[in-house]
Design an enzyme around this catalytic site. Structure first.
Site, PDB file in Angstrom:
ATOM      1  N   LYS A 115     -13.851  78.259 117.299  1.00 59.06           N
ATOM      2  CA  LYS A 115     -14.392  79.622 117.145  1.00 59.06           C
ATOM      3  C   LYS A 115     -13.632  80.441 116.096  1.00 59.06           C
ATOM      4  O   LYS A 115     -14.217  81.304 115.440  1.00 59.06           O
ATOM      5  CB  LYS A 115     -14.382  80.366 118.486  1.00 59.06           C
ATOM      6  CG  LYS A 115     -15.042  79.599 119.631  1.00 59.06           C
ATOM      7  CD  LYS A 115     -16.445  79.114 119.321  1.00 59.06           C
ATOM      8  CE  LYS A 115     -16.777  77.836 120.076  1.00 59.06           C
ATOM      9  NZ  LYS A 115     -17.891  77.067 119.532  1.00 59.06           N
ATOM     10  N   GLU A 199     -11.204  90.083 121.409  1.00 61.16           N
ATOM     11  CA  GLU A 199     -12.325  90.860 120.872  1.00 61.16           C
ATOM     12  C   GLU A 199     -12.580  92.041 121.785  1.00 61.16           C
ATOM     13  O   GLU A 199     -12.224  92.005 122.961  1.00 61.16           O
ATOM     14  CB  GLU A 199     -13.606  90.001 120.873  1.00 61.16           C
ATOM     15  CG  GLU A 199     -13.714  89.002 119.752  1.00 61.16           C
ATOM     16  CD  GLU A 199     -15.009  88.190 119.828  1.00 61.16           C
ATOM     17  OE1 GLU A 199     -15.777  88.339 120.785  1.00 61.16           O
ATOM     18  OE2 GLU A 199     -15.234  87.405 118.888  1.00 61.16           O
ATOM     19  N   ARG A 290     -26.220  71.500 117.283  1.00 60.54           N
ATOM     20  CA  ARG A 290     -27.054  70.456 117.899  1.00 60.54           C
ATOM     21  C   ARG A 290     -28.459  71.003 118.117  1.00 60.54           C
ATOM     22  O   ARG A 290     -28.704  72.198 117.963  1.00 60.54           O
ATOM     23  CB  ARG A 290     -26.462  70.084 119.262  1.00 60.54           C
ATOM     24  CG  ARG A 290     -26.440  71.292 120.190  1.00 60.54           C
ATOM     25  CD  ARG A 290     -26.047  70.988 121.621  1.00 60.54           C
ATOM     26  NE  ARG A 290     -26.253  72.155 122.460  1.00 60.54           N
ATOM     27  CZ  ARG A 290     -25.404  73.153 122.603  1.00 60.54           C
ATOM     28  NH1 ARG A 290     -24.256  73.152 121.937  1.00 60.54           N
ATOM     29  NH2 ARG A 290     -25.693  74.179 123.382  1.00 60.54           N
TER      30      ARG A 290
HETATM   31  C1  MV4 Z   1     -18.662  87.934 124.690  1.00 63.96           C
HETATM   32  C2  MV4 Z   1     -19.142  88.806 125.690  1.00 63.96           C
HETATM   33  C3  MV4 Z   1     -18.813  90.135 125.580  1.00 63.96           C
HETATM   34  N1  MV4 Z   1     -18.049  90.567 124.561  1.00 63.96           N
HETATM   35  N2  MV4 Z   1     -17.904  88.407 123.687  1.00 63.96           N
HETATM   36  C4  MV4 Z   1     -20.192  83.909 126.748  1.00 63.96           C
HETATM   37  C5  MV4 Z   1     -20.552  82.608 126.131  1.00 63.96           C
HETATM   38  C6  MV4 Z   1     -19.900  82.598 124.808  1.00 63.96           C
HETATM   39  N3  MV4 Z   1     -20.818  82.052 123.866  1.00 63.96           N
HETATM   40  C7  MV4 Z   1     -19.551  83.994 124.520  1.00 63.96           C
HETATM   41  N4  MV4 Z   1     -19.834  84.766 125.689  1.00 63.96           N
HETATM   42  C8  MV4 Z   1     -19.662  86.094 125.733  1.00 63.96           C
HETATM   43  N5  MV4 Z   1     -18.928  86.630 124.717  1.00 63.96           N
HETATM   44  C9  MV4 Z   1     -17.603  89.694 123.646  1.00 63.96           C
HETATM   45  N6  MV4 Z   1     -16.831  90.150 122.665  1.00 63.96           N
HETATM   46  C10 MV4 Z   1     -19.907  88.289 126.718  1.00 63.96           C
HETATM   47  C11 MV4 Z   1     -20.167  86.939 126.756  1.00 63.96           C
HETATM   48  C12 MV4 Z   1     -20.940  86.498 127.890  1.00 63.96           C
HETATM   49  C13 MV4 Z   1     -22.201  85.962 127.746  1.00 63.96           C
HETATM   50  C14 MV4 Z   1     -22.788  85.774 126.512  1.00 63.96           C
HETATM   51  C15 MV4 Z   1     -24.029  85.224 126.391  1.00 63.96           C
HETATM   52  C16 MV4 Z   1     -24.732  84.869 127.534  1.00 63.96           C
HETATM   53  C17 MV4 Z   1     -24.182  85.037 128.751  1.00 63.96           C
HETATM   54  C18 MV4 Z   1     -22.921  85.569 128.885  1.00 63.96           C
HETATM   55  C19 MV4 Z   1     -22.386  85.746 130.149  1.00 63.96           C
HETATM   56  C20 MV4 Z   1     -21.151  86.284 130.283  1.00 63.96           C
HETATM   57  C21 MV4 Z   1     -20.412  86.642 129.162  1.00 63.96           C
END
Ligand code: MV4
Length: 489
Positions: A115, A199, A290
């Protein structure tokens, strides 16, 4: 390309083979002992058992898979999703063996798999990012200063994480140091890499992702978005396209940003760029290198067969369409049907599919990999099927999905169908007013999921099955109390 080995199993193996068939390409299945009788093995032109049931002894054994590919003289290997699909080392070995890896280069996979490397790669491309740092935290004290500048709550993420693994919310200054220590040690034990970054925490985002296709001639197009906010513990429950919150302008902006992410790592093939969406703003999260589970909803609204495009790109062909040729038509929904019990904290409920009847109808597509009478193997993900519908608009898609869920007949294991029906008809979903907290917020009364009338219908089906198969012995008598009957199975 005349022959492709599919390094995967279940519904996605079958789905890839169907496109091979359509394109006049022969398919080679690899399978484990548990999958010997699976439909994807029967469907393939050739099939080779590569080992015992655990994936670590079959679907993940790189050398064995490449050895089979060479023996069977295949031209390409399609990795599907999961298993080796995002393994750069495997892609490299495949290429080295003189076989085409149907996917991006190992370099793109490595960059986007980390990442922090991904953040560095997109730095000069003017992509909106969540406020935060773009380097691994080395010094906790200076990180705390940065956190104060960003403002709490903040989120600690593991560089090697993804899909929600290795994340920690920190609500205040006081918790910062201890949470940081925990995050690092978790990252070390989970990924063998303790690099973490911070973040700003976006509290109630929507998860919107953009599908991309990039050929070997520098052409990149996006195929619009998928809305994947309805998820449970990072497991997607409903996916749809298009999203009900994006304006035409924002859709174009996100699409262009996603194309730039692809350019930043010289991406080739099908890929997906994930964004967080919050109040009219969007932020780049990560790129998945993917074909994704939920790719069918994009196929339904664009008319593009994404696997066919992957194969043509791997063959070196130019994309046969440009951005302006792509249009959204209608609306599509997908629900994932799992052999899990929503009334028991979604514990996997594997067993025999006594009755398995797919719904049919206008705009209904079922991507599955099992048949009636088969056992769901305990060794893999317990997904039974993806139920996909198309409608002229969102309302028709919801109506068709509801009907399709009700027409789906699965007896022998508990499934998430009732849970999906509940979610798809929930006022918050129907109105489009939801975010990633939808399930936690609205799914509080699991016992209300299945109407008892439907349960009795199921009981009747089981009774006639047992009767017909003469297995209606003393121990199989159905008690009159339905709830205990469910527990006794
Ligand atoms: C975040 C976030 C809030 N703020 N980043 C979860 C999966 C990963 N791809 C990144 N994720 C998140 N990153 C910041 N700065 C909240 C999530 C997140 C989330 C994102 C997409 C779909 C479901 C989620 C469930 C919980 C947290």
């Amino acid at each position: 390309m005349n022959k492709i080995l599919i390094a995967n199993r279940g519904e996605i193996a079958l789905r890839i083979m169907r496109t091979c068939e359509k394109m006049g390409i022969k398919s080679v299945a690899i399978y484990s002992e548990a999958d010997a009788k699976a439909p994807f093995v029967k469907y393939a032109d050739e099939a080779v058992c590569v080992g015992p049931s655990p994936s670590s002894q079959s679907y993940l054994v790189q050398e064995k898979i490449i050895e089979v590919a060479l023996e069977r003289d295949v031209d390409g290997i399609h990795p599907g999703y999961g298993f080796l699909s995002e393994n750069a080392e495997f892609a490299q070995k495949v290429t080295k063996a003189g076989i085409v890896f149907i996917g991006p280069s190992p370099e793109s996979m490595r960059v986007m798999g980390d990442k922090l490397a991904a953040k560095t790669a997109v730095k000069d491309y003017d992509i909106p990012m969540v406020p935060g740092v773009d380097h691994a935290i080395e010094n906790v004290e200076s990180a705390l200063e940065t956190a104060k500048e960003i403002g709490f709550p903040i989120l600690i993420k593991a560089a090697a994480g993804g899909g929600g693994k290795g994340m920690r919310v920190v609500n205040s200054e006081e918790e910062f140091v201890s949470q940081m220590e925990r995050a690092v040690s978790e990252a070390v034990s989970a990924f063998g890499n303790g690099a973490v970054f911070i973040e700003k925490y976006i509290g109630s985002p929507r998860h919107i992702e953009i599908q991309l296709l990039a050929d070997q001639h520098g052409n990149v197009v996006h195929l619009f978005e998928r809305e994947c906010s309805v998820q449970r513990r990072h497991q997607k429950v409903i996916e749809e396209a298009p999203s009900s919150v994006l304006s035409e302008d924002l859709r174009n902006e996100m699409g262009e940003a996603a194309c730039k992410v692809a350019q930043s790592c010289n991406y080739i093939g099908a890929g997906t760029v994930e964004f967080l969406y919050d109040n009219g703003l969007f932020y780049f999260l990560e790129m998945n290198t993917r074909l994704q589970v939920e790719h069918p909803v994009t196929e339904m609204i664009t008319g593009v067969d994404l696997v066919q495009e992957q194969i043509n790109i791997a063959r070196g062909q130019k994309l046969s369409f440009s951005q302006k040729d792509l249009k959204i038509k209608g609306h599509s929904l997908e629900v994932r049907v799992y052999a899990e019990n929503p009334e028991n904290d979604f514990l996997p409920d594997v067993g025999n599919l006594l009755v398995y009847k797919r719904p049919v109808g206008d705009g209904v597509r079922v991507d599955d990999g099992l048949e009636q009478g088969m056992d769901i193997p305990i060794f893999y993900d317990p997904m039974i099927a993806k139920l996909i519908v198309y409608g002229e608009d969102r309302q028709q898609a919801i109506a068709r999905m509801t009907k399709a869920i009700q027409d789906y007949d699965i007896v022998g294991v508990e499934t998430t169908l009732g849970f999906c029906e509940f979610a798809i008809n929930h006022e918050a979903f129907v109105s489009g007013d939801f975010d990633t907290h939808f399930v936690d917020l609205h799914f509080k009364n699991p016992e209300k999921l299945l109407s008892s009338s439907k349960a009795y219908v199921e009981a009747g089906v089981v009774a006639s099955y047992l009767f017909a198969t003469k297995s209606f012995s003393e121990k199989n008598y159905l008690p009159s109390d339905y709830s205990s009957w469910r527990q006794k199975r």
